[in-house]
Design a protein around this motif. Sequence first.
Motif, PDB file in Angstrom:
ATOM      1  N   THR A 302      27.973  36.344  54.963  1.00 45.03           N
ATOM      2  CA  THR A 302      29.329  36.478  54.803  1.00 45.03           C
ATOM      3  C   THR A 302      30.194  35.407  55.675  1.00 45.03           C
ATOM      4  OG1 THR A 302      29.685  38.138  56.341  1.00 45.03           O
ATOM      5  CG2 THR A 302      28.989  38.813  54.226  1.00 45.03           C
ATOM      6  N   THR A 303      29.642  34.604  56.209  1.00 47.49           N
ATOM      7  CA  THR A 303      30.507  33.704  57.195  1.00 47.49           C
ATOM      8  C   THR A 303      31.609  33.011  56.409  1.00 47.49           C
ATOM      9  OG1 THR A 303      28.422  33.274  58.406  1.00 47.49           O
ATOM     10  CG2 THR A 303      30.453  31.600  58.735  1.00 47.49           C
ATOM     11  N   ASP A 304      31.347  32.620  55.439  1.00 44.89           N
ATOM     12  CA  ASP A 304      32.227  31.864  54.438  1.00 44.89           C
ATOM     13  C   ASP A 304      32.742  32.688  53.311  1.00 44.89           C
ATOM     14  OD1 ASP A 304      31.856  29.421  56.152  1.00 44.89           O
ATOM     15  OD2 ASP A 304      30.060  28.847  54.690  1.00 44.89           O
ATOM     16  N   TYR A 305      32.769  33.683  53.503  1.00 48.83           N
ATOM     17  CA  TYR A 305      33.285  34.671  52.331  1.00 48.83           C
ATOM     18  C   TYR A 305      34.571  35.155  52.524  1.00 48.83           C
ATOM     19  CZ  TYR A 305      29.158  34.837  49.154  1.00 48.83           C
ATOM     20  OH  TYR A 305      28.085  34.495  48.427  1.00 48.83           O
ATOM     21  N   GLU A 306      35.601  35.179  51.669  1.00 50.69           N
ATOM     22  CA  GLU A 306      36.643  36.187  51.729  1.00 50.69           C
ATOM     23  C   GLU A 306      36.283  37.385  50.924  1.00 50.69           C
ATOM     24  OE1 GLU A 306      39.195  35.531  53.389  1.00 50.69           O
ATOM     25  OE2 GLU A 306      38.831  33.531  53.993  1.00 50.69           O
ATOM     26  N   THR A 307      37.049  38.484  50.884  1.00 49.02           N
ATOM     27  CA  THR A 307      36.866  39.582  50.223  1.00 49.02           C
ATOM     28  C   THR A 307      36.388  39.247  48.631  1.00 49.02           C
ATOM     29  OG1 THR A 307      37.975  40.946  51.646  1.00 49.02           O
ATOM     30  CG2 THR A 307      37.476  41.799  49.227  1.00 49.02           C
ATOM     31  N   PRO A 308      37.105  38.693  47.921  1.00 51.75           N
ATOM     32  CA  PRO A 308      36.644  38.411  46.457  1.00 51.75           C
ATOM     33  C   PRO A 308      35.475  37.864  46.383  1.00 51.75           C
ATOM     34  CG  PRO A 308      38.954  37.606  46.804  1.00 51.75           C
ATOM     35  CD  PRO A 308      38.382  37.891  48.270  1.00 51.75           C
ATOM     36  N   GLY A 309      35.032  36.695  47.186  1.00 52.23           N
ATOM     37  CA  GLY A 309      33.752  36.222  47.102  1.00 52.23           C
ATOM     38  C   GLY A 309      32.565  37.249  47.449  1.00 52.23           C
ATOM     39  N   LEU A 310      32.694  37.958  48.427  1.00 53.43           N
ATOM     40  CA  LEU A 310      31.693  39.051  48.823  1.00 53.43           C
ATOM     41  C   LEU A 310      31.573  40.119  47.364  1.00 53.43           C
ATOM     42  CD1 LEU A 310      29.685  40.448  50.591  1.00 53.43           C
ATOM     43  CD2 LEU A 310      31.647  41.595  51.683  1.00 53.43           C
ATOM     44  N   VAL A 323      28.486  49.169  33.214  1.00 49.50           N
ATOM     45  CA  VAL A 323      29.557  49.799  33.704  1.00 49.50           C
ATOM     46  C   VAL A 323      30.684  48.614  34.063  1.00 49.50           C
ATOM     47  CG1 VAL A 323      30.369  50.337  36.066  1.00 49.50           C
ATOM     48  CG2 VAL A 323      28.297  51.306  35.103  1.00 49.50           C
ATOM     49  N   GLN A 324      31.790  48.929  33.824  1.00 46.79           N
ATOM     50  CA  GLN A 324      33.042  47.829  33.559  1.00 46.79           C
ATOM     51  C   GLN A 324      33.662  47.984  35.200  1.00 46.79           C
ATOM     52  OE1 GLN A 324      35.407  47.447  30.113  1.00 46.79           O
ATOM     53  NE2 GLN A 324      37.154  47.936  31.407  1.00 46.79           N
ATOM     54  N   ALA A 325      33.354  46.972  35.687  1.00 45.33           N
ATOM     55  CA  ALA A 325      34.214  46.905  36.972  1.00 45.33           C
ATOM     56  C   ALA A 325      35.637  47.031  37.058  1.00 45.33           C
ATOM     57  CB  ALA A 325      33.794  45.754  37.869  1.00 45.33           C
ATOM     58  N   LEU A 326      36.310  46.417  35.920  1.00 49.40           N
ATOM     59  CA  LEU A 326      37.612  46.484  35.920  1.00 49.40           C
ATOM     60  C   LEU A 326      38.152  47.775  35.011  1.00 49.40           C
ATOM     61  CD1 LEU A 326      40.259  44.817  36.189  1.00 49.40           C
ATOM     62  CD2 LEU A 326      39.945  43.833  34.083  1.00 49.40           C
ATOM     63  N   THR A 327      39.149  48.565  35.482  1.00 51.62           N
ATOM     64  CA  THR A 327      39.709  49.669  34.738  1.00 51.62           C
ATOM     65  C   THR A 327      40.947  49.186  33.999  1.00 51.62           C
ATOM     66  OG1 THR A 327      38.868  51.237  36.415  1.00 51.62           O
ATOM     67  CG2 THR A 327      40.760  52.003  34.840  1.00 51.62           C
ATOM     68  N   LEU A 392      44.216  37.274  26.520  1.00 53.29           N
ATOM     69  CA  LEU A 392      43.617  38.612  27.156  1.00 53.29           C
ATOM     70  C   LEU A 392      41.929  38.216  27.602  1.00 53.29           C
ATOM     71  CD1 LEU A 392      45.527  41.533  25.933  1.00 53.29           C
ATOM     72  CD2 LEU A 392      45.842  40.439  28.316  1.00 53.29           C
ATOM     73  N   LEU A 393      41.330  37.861  26.416  1.00 52.85           N
ATOM     74  CA  LEU A 393      40.008  37.536  26.715  1.00 52.85           C
ATOM     75  C   LEU A 393      39.497  36.476  27.520  1.00 52.85           C
ATOM     76  CD1 LEU A 393      38.996  38.393  23.001  1.00 52.85           C
ATOM     77  CD2 LEU A 393      38.592  39.736  24.924  1.00 52.85           C
ATOM     78  N   THR A 394      40.572  35.594  27.795  1.00 50.19           N
ATOM     79  CA  THR A 394      40.489  34.454  28.683  1.00 50.19           C
ATOM     80  C   THR A 394      40.635  35.108  30.119  1.00 50.19           C
ATOM     81  OG1 THR A 394      41.085  32.800  27.202  1.00 50.19           O
ATOM     82  CG2 THR A 394      41.073  32.292  29.325  1.00 50.19           C
ATOM     83  N   LEU A 395      41.466  35.862  30.405  1.00 50.15           N
ATOM     84  CA  LEU A 395      42.035  36.409  31.756  1.00 50.15           C
ATOM     85  C   LEU A 395      41.010  37.577  32.120  1.00 50.15           C
ATOM     86  CD1 LEU A 395      45.764  36.565  31.140  1.00 50.15           C
ATOM     87  CD2 LEU A 395      44.659  34.781  32.321  1.00 50.15           C
ATOM     88  N   GLU A 402      37.635  38.002  40.358  1.00 50.41           N
ATOM     89  CA  GLU A 402      38.334  38.271  41.569  1.00 50.41           C
ATOM     90  C   GLU A 402      38.307  39.776  42.307  1.00 50.41           C
ATOM     91  OE1 GLU A 402      39.490  35.691  43.411  1.00 50.41           O
ATOM     92  OE2 GLU A 402      38.297  34.418  41.983  1.00 50.41           O
ATOM     93  N   GLY A 403      37.425  40.658  41.499  1.00 55.24           N
ATOM     94  CA  GLY A 403      37.650  41.691  42.284  1.00 55.24           C
ATOM     95  C   GLY A 403      38.633  42.879  42.066  1.00 55.24           C
ATOM     96  N   LYS A 404      39.519  42.491  40.952  1.00 52.74           N
ATOM     97  CA  LYS A 404      40.630  43.416  40.695  1.00 52.74           C
ATOM     98  C   LYS A 404      40.029  44.686  40.193  1.00 52.74           C
ATOM     99  CE  LYS A 404      45.164  43.236  38.477  1.00 52.74           C
ATOM    100  NZ  LYS A 404      45.945  43.903  39.491  1.00 52.74           N
ATOM    101  N   ALA A 405      40.420  45.930  40.821  1.00 49.03           N
ATOM    102  CA  ALA A 405      39.820  47.045  40.189  1.00 49.03           C
ATOM    103  C   ALA A 405      40.653  47.804  39.096  1.00 49.03           C
ATOM    104  CB  ALA A 405      39.893  48.112  41.178  1.00 49.03           C
ATOM    105  N   TYR A 406      42.179  47.455  38.864  1.00 47.88           N
ATOM    106  CA  TYR A 406      42.821  48.090  37.558  1.00 47.88           C
ATOM    107  C   TYR A 406      43.720  46.796  37.151  1.00 47.88           C
ATOM    108  CZ  TYR A 406      41.602  52.663  40.047  1.00 47.88           C
ATOM    109  OH  TYR A 406      40.888  53.517  40.676  1.00 47.88           O
ATOM    110  N   LEU A 407      43.889  47.060  35.932  1.00 46.59           N
ATOM    111  CA  LEU A 407      44.644  46.064  35.121  1.00 46.59           C
ATOM    112  C   LEU A 407      45.407  46.914  34.066  1.00 46.59           C
ATOM    113  CD1 LEU A 407      45.824  43.120  34.817  1.00 46.59           C
ATOM    114  CD2 LEU A 407      44.183  43.078  32.878  1.00 46.59           C
ATOM    115  N   THR A 408      46.819  47.001  34.225  1.00 42.77           N
ATOM    116  CA  THR A 408      47.561  47.361  33.112  1.00 42.77           C
ATOM    117  C   THR A 408      48.278  46.503  32.133  1.00 42.77           C
ATOM    118  OG1 THR A 408      47.906  49.476  34.315  1.00 42.77           O
ATOM    119  CG2 THR A 408      49.519  49.060  32.383  1.00 42.77           C
TER     120      THR A 408
END
Length: 458
Positions: A302-310, A323-327, A392-395, A402-408
């Motif tokens: 993880t030397t060169d990782y920020e949280t999203p990269g990890l 399992v869909q990571a994004l709610t 939306l299908l692009t975003l 990027e690790g976003k857990a929730y999107l409304t």
Amino acid sequence: MTLLHATAVSIDGQAVLLIGPPGSGKSDLALRLIDRGALLIADDQVALTEIDGVLHASAPAAIAGLIEVRGLGIAAVAHGAAPVAMAFDLAARPERLPDPVAHGVAGVTLPLLALDPFELSAPLKVEAALRRFGPPLGASLGIAPALAVEVPAMPDETPPSPLAGRVLLVTGMSGAGKSTALKALEDMGYEAVDNLPLGLLDRLLEPHEGAQSDRPLAFGIDSRTRGFDADTIVERLRALRHDGTDVQMLFLDCTGGELTKRFSETRRRHPLALDRPAADGIAREREMLAPLRRWADVVIDTTDYETPGLRRALADRFGRPGVQALTLTIMSFGFARGLPRDADLVFDMRFLANPHWEPALRPLTGEDKAVGDYVAADPAFEPAFERIADLLLTLLPGYGREGKAYLTVAFGCTGGRHRSVYVARTMAARLAAAGYDATVVHRDRHGDVDSDAALVQV
């Protein structure tokens, strides 16, 4: 005692025999294994002694601690002795999908695999094979004549583990991101437990009434864990695999310089160096964890990782199919009652023809067919809807990476009863067809019709 023309090294207290003629690469492979933390037992000649059906390897006194480094001469290194777990034939041609054979040595049968010692991945393959075919399999072979026979498969009646395929041990250097990894795994549907005392491991793995048995389990253990002992952990996980549990180990590593920087920036003390520089604790911990790093199925630096990269790296390796990571939430609302506080993306539907002005449609909502037909008949609806859907299908994949857990995603009209409701539920169906499950929320759909009539309608 039997002398065997071979080289032997000990990996986590288990000896492996490297068998082959002169020049086959025995010493070279042993050196690379030693560089990864293995301990030399003997080079070129190995003394083998059978004790209670177990073969023990040691070095003849004349060559103890000596290994040939071709081109440089004889080198003295640390050495030891260990029970033999398996053997590798460095002269045979390895198959693509090999099954180990049972090879008799000094009256004891060992799992034997063919291996190309000059492949860059050869040390990794030795370690992986030892994990897979090590002591549990070797012990099941027992004592047999020196004959090569196929290793019997596990009997069909062996009951599968209730947690087969669903156990992940997360460990590694303090400051390398274990807590972040466990949170990411939890978002991916794992049941995550951190800093589990080793004495509670068996109880955690037991099936419990009412537990969500379909959820995989991820548990974190590191040098701070009460009762921590790397060798004990390795042996426990070996036993779990032998019992049918498909347990994996993830080791999070990081360079010493980066770890020192992280402890300095967070102003936290290293758990193994409370009264000394962090570098001292890092060095001590790296030594303690060496057996776990060698045993790990996956090592992430993880030397060169920020949280999203990890999070992305974990999703690539351990993401659960289906399992869909994004709610995702699709919401309808009325601008007259204010913007939703939790909306990430807002689309204004007030450019569409308003059903409110049709007396027959006014008491209905966007869930009624008549209202839907009215909105969809507007020439502006289809091109706008398709462009929003494409956006939306692009975003959405990017938000997930990027690790976003929730999107409304919110669609608004004036009162929140007609246009926005129809667009929201239609968009949810469109996204579902593309593989995105969304929760649909109509914030203002049940607003009072009479009070809506008093609103300034657009």
